[in-house]
Design a protein around this motif. Sequence first.
Motif, PDB file in Angstrom:
ATOM      1  N   ALA A 106      11.846  11.975 -29.408  1.00  0.00           N
ATOM      2  CA  ALA A 106      11.885  13.297 -28.767  1.00  0.00           C
ATOM      3  C   ALA A 106      10.503  13.695 -28.270  1.00  0.00           C
ATOM      4  CB  ALA A 106      12.423  14.336 -29.749  1.00  0.00           C
ATOM      5  N   GLU A 107       9.477  13.404 -29.058  1.00  0.00           N
ATOM      6  CA  GLU A 107       8.110  13.734 -28.648  1.00  0.00           C
ATOM      7  C   GLU A 107       7.708  12.923 -27.415  1.00  0.00           C
ATOM      8  OE1 GLU A 107       3.592  13.833 -30.597  1.00  0.00           O
ATOM      9  OE2 GLU A 107       5.331  13.267 -31.830  1.00  0.00           O
ATOM     10  N   GLY A 108       8.085  11.651 -27.399  1.00  0.00           N
ATOM     11  CA  GLY A 108       7.785  10.810 -26.245  1.00  0.00           C
ATOM     12  C   GLY A 108       8.513  11.262 -25.002  1.00  0.00           C
ATOM     13  N   VAL A 109       9.792  11.625 -25.150  1.00  0.00           N
ATOM     14  CA  VAL A 109      10.570  12.112 -24.006  1.00  0.00           C
ATOM     15  C   VAL A 109       9.929  13.357 -23.423  1.00  0.00           C
ATOM     16  CG1 VAL A 109      12.753  13.224 -23.369  1.00  0.00           C
ATOM     17  CG2 VAL A 109      12.764  11.093 -24.688  1.00  0.00           C
ATOM     18  N   ARG A 110       9.535  14.274 -24.283  1.00  0.00           N
ATOM     19  CA  ARG A 110       8.908  15.517 -23.814  1.00  0.00           C
ATOM     20  C   ARG A 110       7.628  15.222 -23.022  1.00  0.00           C
ATOM     21  NH1 ARG A 110       9.396  17.828 -28.130  1.00  0.00           N
ATOM     22  NH2 ARG A 110       7.392  17.356 -29.120  1.00  0.00           N
ATOM     23  N   GLU A 120       7.172  15.936 -18.988  1.00  0.00           N
ATOM     24  CA  GLU A 120       6.096  16.823 -18.537  1.00  0.00           C
ATOM     25  C   GLU A 120       5.224  16.131 -17.489  1.00  0.00           C
ATOM     26  OE1 GLU A 120       4.028  17.810 -22.094  1.00  0.00           O
ATOM     27  OE2 GLU A 120       5.484  19.336 -22.749  1.00  0.00           O
ATOM     28  N   THR A 121       4.961  14.854 -17.698  1.00  0.00           N
ATOM     29  CA  THR A 121       4.139  14.102 -16.745  1.00  0.00           C
ATOM     30  C   THR A 121       4.876  13.897 -15.432  1.00  0.00           C
ATOM     31  OG1 THR A 121       3.128  12.931 -18.613  1.00  0.00           O
ATOM     32  CG2 THR A 121       2.793  11.996 -16.421  1.00  0.00           C
ATOM     33  N   LEU A 122       6.158  13.559 -15.515  1.00  0.00           N
ATOM     34  CA  LEU A 122       6.949  13.365 -14.302  1.00  0.00           C
ATOM     35  C   LEU A 122       7.001  14.640 -13.466  1.00  0.00           C
ATOM     36  CD1 LEU A 122       9.945  11.334 -15.769  1.00  0.00           C
ATOM     37  CD2 LEU A 122       8.175  10.459 -14.248  1.00  0.00           C
ATOM     38  N   ALA A 123       7.018  15.785 -14.128  1.00  0.00           N
ATOM     39  CA  ALA A 123       7.115  17.061 -13.415  1.00  0.00           C
ATOM     40  C   ALA A 123       5.901  17.327 -12.541  1.00  0.00           C
ATOM     41  CB  ALA A 123       7.295  18.201 -14.420  1.00  0.00           C
ATOM     42  N   THR A 124       4.770  16.674 -12.837  1.00  0.00           N
ATOM     43  CA  THR A 124       3.571  16.874 -12.012  1.00  0.00           C
ATOM     44  C   THR A 124       3.663  16.146 -10.682  1.00  0.00           C
ATOM     45  OG1 THR A 124       2.357  14.937 -12.857  1.00  0.00           O
ATOM     46  CG2 THR A 124       2.218  16.990 -14.133  1.00  0.00           C
ATOM     47  N   GLY A 125       4.540  15.129 -10.616  1.00  0.00           N
ATOM     48  CA  GLY A 125       4.674  14.360  -9.386  1.00  0.00           C
ATOM     49  C   GLY A 125       3.572  13.337  -9.163  1.00  0.00           C
ATOM     50  N   ALA A 126       2.656  13.184 -10.118  1.00  0.00           N
ATOM     51  CA  ALA A 126       1.545  12.252  -9.960  1.00  0.00           C
ATOM     52  C   ALA A 126       2.023  10.812 -10.088  1.00  0.00           C
ATOM     53  CB  ALA A 126       0.467  12.539 -11.003  1.00  0.00           C
ATOM     54  N   THR A 127       1.403   9.912  -9.335  1.00  0.00           N
ATOM     55  CA  THR A 127       1.761   8.495  -9.367  1.00  0.00           C
ATOM     56  C   THR A 127       0.498   7.645  -9.374  1.00  0.00           C
ATOM     57  OG1 THR A 127       1.806   8.262  -6.955  1.00  0.00           O
ATOM     58  CG2 THR A 127       3.851   8.943  -8.033  1.00  0.00           C
ATOM     59  N   CYS A 128       0.671   6.363  -9.708  1.00  0.00           N
ATOM     60  CA  CYS A 128      -0.416   5.399  -9.608  1.00  0.00           C
ATOM     61  C   CYS A 128       0.192   4.034  -9.350  1.00  0.00           C
ATOM     62  CB  CYS A 128      -1.290   5.406 -10.861  1.00  0.00           C
ATOM     63  SG  CYS A 128      -0.493   4.684 -12.313  1.00  0.00           S
ATOM     64  N   ALA A 129      -0.574   2.969  -9.548  1.00  0.00           N
ATOM     65  CA  ALA A 129      -0.087   1.629  -9.223  1.00  0.00           C
ATOM     66  C   ALA A 129       1.129   1.234 -10.056  1.00  0.00           C
ATOM     67  CB  ALA A 129      -1.207   0.607  -9.409  1.00  0.00           C
ATOM     68  N   THR A 130       1.186   1.673 -11.309  1.00  0.00           N
ATOM     69  CA  THR A 130       2.268   1.256 -12.211  1.00  0.00           C
ATOM     70  C   THR A 130       3.168   2.398 -12.655  1.00  0.00           C
ATOM     71  OG1 THR A 130       0.827   1.504 -14.138  1.00  0.00           O
ATOM     72  CG2 THR A 130       0.884  -0.655 -13.091  1.00  0.00           C
TER      73      THR A 130
END
Length: 647
Positions: free
Chosen positions: A186-190, A194-204
């Motif tokens: 549950a902690e990992g999912v949260r 939260e990170t996905l909601a920022t829309g940030a991306t990188c090579a991987t």
Amino acid sequence: MSRSLDEANRELSRIRDMPYGLARTQAAERQVRLVEAEGPDRARAYALSVLLESMVWGGEVERSYLPFTQLVRWYDEHPEQFDDADRYAMFWSFKWMVGHLGEFPTVPAAQIEATLDDMERRYALAGLGRDAVAYARFAWAARRGAEDVEEAYRTWVATPRDDYSQCEVCDPGDRASHLFATGRLAEGVRLVEETLATGATCATEPADMLSHLALAHLDLGHRAEAARAHRRAVAALADATGEMAGARGRRVVLLGRAGAVARLVRAVEQDERLLLEAETPRARLEWLLGVVAGTAALLPAHADAAVRLTRVPAATVADLHGWAVGEAEALAAAFDLRDGGTALTTRLAEARATRPLDEPLELDVVALPGASARPVVDATGAGSDDGPDGAGADGDEPLLARAERLLADGSTEEAARAFVAASTAAEEAGLLVDAGYAAAEAARCAQVLGDDDTAAGLYAHAVARLHAGGAEPVQVVPVLVAWAPAAASAGTLPPYLDAVDAVRAALDGDDADGAPDPAGQALADRRRTERRRALADVDDAAARALATLGGDARTQDAVDRAVRAGEVYASVGAVADAAHAFWLAGRVLDTAGRPEDALHHLESAVEGFGLARDRRTRAQAADDLVALLRRTGQDARAEEVLEALTR
């Protein structure tokens, strides 16, 4: 006469602009040789850094340790030859080396720890932050399953970020990976969400974290969320840099547990190379562990399901499972021996014990028009009851407009369902062409979400409706082009090729019409060019789909279509498209063991991309050309190609 510093730096900068691959790496090696032989000495650090970076990201990690040691030695002997950018690159390269040395079981633990200690010492002497060192120590502990891994994790998380920290997307991704590995789902999912909601991306990222997220949701019993995360992960993998063996392995695990036999088999077939070779032995092991777990979940119910592999002696799922277990056992034992533990042998045992879900997981984004009982949902998740007139129950928003709004808002899955509803409504109203285009839009949504099975069915449905509605052949071509990769991935090429050839015949027939009235000659010429371009487009799309299959007959068909497309593209002035078509023909011929036939097409591709001033794609095509020239003993010609890339 030796080059000036500006001239050397300019050529090196052009190499850095090239995509990672053989051509870039060999061009960088050439520059290092030139600098060492002719100078200037001030360019040596930059040249070694470019070579090191090219090898690390070009899949030659094992070879990268030599330029790394040369770079560090040059810094120790001649620090005055390093500017600020050179120093930054040198210190950053320690992160790559410490991280990648552990990927090879033949590298002793003592060497890795000595390199890590040297990194810590040098960072301290230079007054740099400690985050990169703390992360490297945690990653090394996690890799070998050390007893102090949790302490190392807490130390890293508590260390402030600095200029040498990893990117802001990889950071939470690696934290979440550890949380998942230690059962804190549950902690990992949260953290991931939260990170996905920022829309940030990188090579991987976000491909890697999404593959973890899908399995975590599955373990938590969140079936719909697991399917959605899985689709997003598959779509993100298409844009990721590198092999992504771990993420691909987790994809196979989910497919096995979901009971998606055909999808799992195709996923393994498409990434068969990773079964035998990967960027590092650890990456190969991660893929093998995924294959072991995914196939274990299909046993014994689907033990006899057929698998079509060309380099691995396995004809069924049971064969593949047994072979993968044997390969993984040897690798896991080698790593555990080096690491002084049993972490990977334990992971293999867990993979072999993987079992399927109680009920298969629904992975289709949407059903074909007229076959789905699912409600169309809007961005808020609320259902709607849409009538055949193409408007919602409240009459405020037509179905097609709603679908386009949802797509623009980023609600791709909901948009797919809305496009299907719009297609159904249009067909009921007798608007077959509109129904076909709406179904094609739904197919594209499914494609973006990584659901090629659904996409292939929707594209077939769309083309049938377009034909039934009397659409011009030229109007059907863009749908056929979009359909090609889904047909190849879903294993449904025969009906796709039938549809392509039917449109080709219609376009050829149009082109054979009698001469127009002289007054309409200009319009007729434009239409002829449009038809010829459409013919090239369908030939090129079909060639790319055929290139995914084996067999001599398919190979020649792919080459014939690609060459025909290239010649037509060239005749209408589409130079870059012609280069792409010739590049495909060259790759297919080279893979088929016909290097002499491939050479001309690859040379035409490199020349064409040069004329089109597409430097990046020219360098990618040069990868294949240089590799062929090296294999056939034409080293002088290969050097000429590499030199031309930096001019």
